[in-house]
Design a protein around this motif. Structure first.
Motif, mmCIF file in Angstrom:
data_model
loop_
_atom_site.group_PDB
_atom_site.id
_atom_site.type_symbol
_atom_site.label_atom_id
_atom_site.label_comp_id
_atom_site.label_asym_id
_atom_site.label_seq_id
_atom_site.Cartn_x
_atom_site.Cartn_y
_atom_site.Cartn_z
ATOM 1 N N PRO A 60 -3.003 21.119 24.798
ATOM 2 C CA PRO A 60 -1.658 21.399 25.289
ATOM 3 C C PRO A 60 -1.076 20.211 26.035
ATOM 4 O O PRO A 60 -1.797 19.466 26.702
ATOM 5 N N ALA A 61 0.222 20.025 25.890
ATOM 6 C CA ALA A 61 0.885 18.938 26.610
ATOM 7 C C ALA A 61 0.830 19.204 28.109
ATOM 8 O O ALA A 61 0.752 20.344 28.553
ATOM 9 N N SER A 62 0.839 18.158 28.905
ATOM 10 C CA SER A 62 0.717 18.307 30.351
ATOM 11 C C SER A 62 2.084 18.348 31.010
ATOM 12 O O SER A 62 2.966 17.550 30.712
ATOM 13 N N ALA A 63 2.237 19.304 31.916
ATOM 14 C CA ALA A 63 3.481 19.369 32.685
ATOM 15 C C ALA A 63 3.338 18.451 33.900
ATOM 16 O O ALA A 63 3.294 18.883 35.050
ATOM 17 N N ALA A 64 3.210 17.161 33.635
ATOM 18 C CA ALA A 64 2.918 16.182 34.681
ATOM 19 C C ALA A 64 4.009 16.160 35.742
ATOM 20 O O ALA A 64 5.191 16.091 35.432
ATOM 21 N N GLY A 65 3.575 16.185 37.018
ATOM 22 C CA GLY A 65 4.513 16.064 38.127
ATOM 23 C C GLY A 65 5.376 17.276 38.355
ATOM 24 O O GLY A 65 6.248 17.246 39.225
ATOM 25 N N ALA A 66 5.169 18.348 37.578
ATOM 26 C CA ALA A 66 6.047 19.506 37.711
ATOM 27 C C ALA A 66 5.266 20.778 38.056
ATOM 28 O O ALA A 66 5.823 21.866 38.005
ATOM 29 N N THR A 67 3.994 20.617 38.428
ATOM 30 C CA THR A 67 3.161 21.797 38.661
ATOM 31 C C THR A 67 3.724 22.698 39.753
ATOM 32 O O THR A 67 3.805 23.923 39.596
ATOM 33 N N ASP A 68 4.112 22.111 40.886
ATOM 34 C CA ASP A 68 4.624 22.922 41.997
ATOM 35 C C ASP A 68 5.889 23.673 41.594
ATOM 36 O O ASP A 68 6.062 24.851 41.924
ATOM 37 N N ALA A 69 6.782 22.975 40.889
ATOM 38 C CA ALA A 69 8.028 23.613 40.457
ATOM 39 C C ALA A 69 7.750 24.738 39.469
ATOM 40 O O ALA A 69 8.383 25.801 39.514
ATOM 41 N N VAL A 70 6.789 24.521 38.580
ATOM 42 C CA VAL A 70 6.425 25.537 37.593
ATOM 43 C C VAL A 70 5.867 26.773 38.291
ATOM 44 O O VAL A 70 6.252 27.919 37.994
ATOM 45 N N ARG A 71 4.972 26.568 39.253
ATOM 46 C CA ARG A 71 4.350 27.691 39.941
ATOM 47 C C ARG A 71 5.386 28.484 40.747
ATOM 48 O O ARG A 71 5.371 29.712 40.771
ATOM 49 N N SER A 72 6.290 27.757 41.391
ATOM 50 C CA SER A 72 7.326 28.432 42.185
ATOM 51 C C SER A 72 8.234 29.269 41.292
ATOM 52 O O SER A 72 8.566 30.420 41.606
ATOM 53 N N ALA A 73 8.628 28.680 40.147
ATOM 54 C CA ALA A 73 9.514 29.398 39.226
ATOM 55 C C ALA A 73 8.814 30.614 38.635
ATOM 56 O O ALA A 73 9.422 31.672 38.442
ATOM 57 N N TYR A 74 7.502 30.486 38.348
ATOM 58 C CA TYR A 74 6.754 31.617 37.799
ATOM 59 C C TYR A 74 6.688 32.761 38.811
ATOM 60 O O TYR A 74 6.867 33.930 38.453
#
Length: 285
Positions: free
Chosen positions: A136-150
C-alpha cells in the motif's frame, strides 16, 4: 463483426480481465447486440474470448438462440463449425461438443502449466520471508491528520481519495482505531468466527475480476481450489461479514437491466449464498 457488412472491429480494452465471462465483456456484448440473424461473427482466437468449456458452451447457446454463425481464425478451433447442430433436435452435435470439451480442457491445462513456475517462485519467496502483492502507498506526513479525520467520522474510502493513497495505507494509519482492534477490549462484542463454504468456480471467476476490499481479496487469494470434473470450487475461509460483502459484489450474476442473468452463474451465486447461510446458522447453535 457481421459478415458482409462494412463495420469496424469490436475490440476489448486491454485492461479487461480474461477471467470475466465472455457474455459480460462490454465489447462482446456490443457485438452481439449489433449482429442480426444470419450474420457471422469473426474472432481471432477462441481462447482470447473464453477460458474453459463452460464459457464456450454458454457462448454457443447464445449464438444458436440469436441464429448467428461463428468463425475462429486461429488455433485448434479454426477448422471446426462450432455452431453445427442436429437438424431435428437442434442440439449441439455430439462430435462438436466432444471436440469443444477436449480442446477447452487442453487450453486450461496449457494455462495451468504456464502458471506453475510463477506459483513456485511465489512459494519460494514466501519461504524466505517475502510477502507478495502490491504494497500500500504511504500516507507520508499525513498520519495525524488522517487519524483526526477518522475519529471525526470520515470514512476510510473518503480519506484514501482525499490523500490520493490506497485504502490499505489509511487502514495502517488508523489500525488501532478500527472496530476489529478495539473488539479485544473487555466488554466488547465477541468477534465473528470464520466459516469456510465452497464457493462455485463461476462465482470465484467473477469476483477475481471485480474491485475488492483488501480483506475480501485476501480471503479469495487464500482459498483452496477443489477440482470437480470440468469445473472447480474454492473453499474460502473468512468471517460471515466478508462472505456477505462478497455476495453483494457478485449480485450482478442475478442479472441487471440490460444484462440478463446467465442461468448457470445465477445458480452458482445462489448455491454460494445458501452455503454461507447454512454455515453461519450452524455457528449460532
Amino acid at each position: 463483426m457481421a459478415e458482409g457488412a462494412e463495420v469496424g472491429a469490436f475490440g476489448e480494452a486491454p485492461g479487461t480481465s480474461s477471467r470475466l465471462h465472455p457474455l459480460q465483456r462490454p465489447k462482446f456484448r456490443a457485438l452481439l447486440d449489433y449482429a442480426r440473424p444470419g450474420d457471422t461473427l469473426h474472432i481471432s482466437g477462441m481462447f482470447r474470448l473464453v477460458r474453459g468449456t463452460g464459457h464456450v458452451l454458454d457462448v454457443l447457446d447464445v449464438l444458436h438462440r440469436d441464429r448467428l454463425a461463428l468463425r475462429i481464425h486461429d488455433g485448434a478451433f479454426s477448422a471446426m463449425d462450432l455452431t453445427a447442430r442436429h437438424p431435428r433436435t437442434g442440439e449441439l452435435l455430439s462430435t462438436v461438443k466432444f471436440m469443444v470439451q477436449t480442446l477447452a480442457a487442453a487450453g486450461e491445462l496449457q494455462r495451468d502449466l504456464r502458471r506453475e513456475p510463477t506459483y513456485d517462485g511465489l512459494r519460494a519467496a514466501e519461504a524466505k520471508g517475502s510477502k507478495g502483492g502490491r504494497r500500500p502507498a504511504s500516507a507520508a506526513g499525513a498520519t495525524d491528520a488522517v487519524r483526526s479525520a477518522y475519529l471525526e467520522g470520515r470514512s476510510i474510502a473518503a480519506l484514501a481519495r482525499d490523500h490520493d493513497v490506497s485504502r490499505g495505507a489509511i487502514r495502517t494509519a488508523v489500525a488501532d482505531l478500527l472496530p476489529e482492534y478495539t473488539a479485544a477490549d473487555p466488554g466488547a462484542t465477541t468477534p465473528e468466527l470464520p466459516v469456510a463454504p465452497d464457493m462455485p468456480g463461476k462465482v470465484a471467476d467473477f469476483l477475481r475480476a471485480t474491485d475488492l476490499e483488501p480483506a475480501e481479496r485476501a480471503a479469495l487469494d487464500q482459498g483452496v481450489t477443489v477440482r470437480r470434473g470440468q469445473g472447480y470450487t474454492l473453499r474460502v475461509s473468512a468471517t460471515p461479514a466478508v462472505h456477505h460483502e462478497l455476495l453483494a459484489r457478485c449480485q450482478p450474476l442475478d442479472g441487471t437491466q440490460g444484462a440478463p442473468a446467465i442461468p448457470a452463474q445465477r445458480k452458482a451465486r445462489r448455491e454460494y449464498e445458501n452455503r454461507v447461510n447454512a454455515l453461519v446458522a450452524d455457528n449460532l447453535h
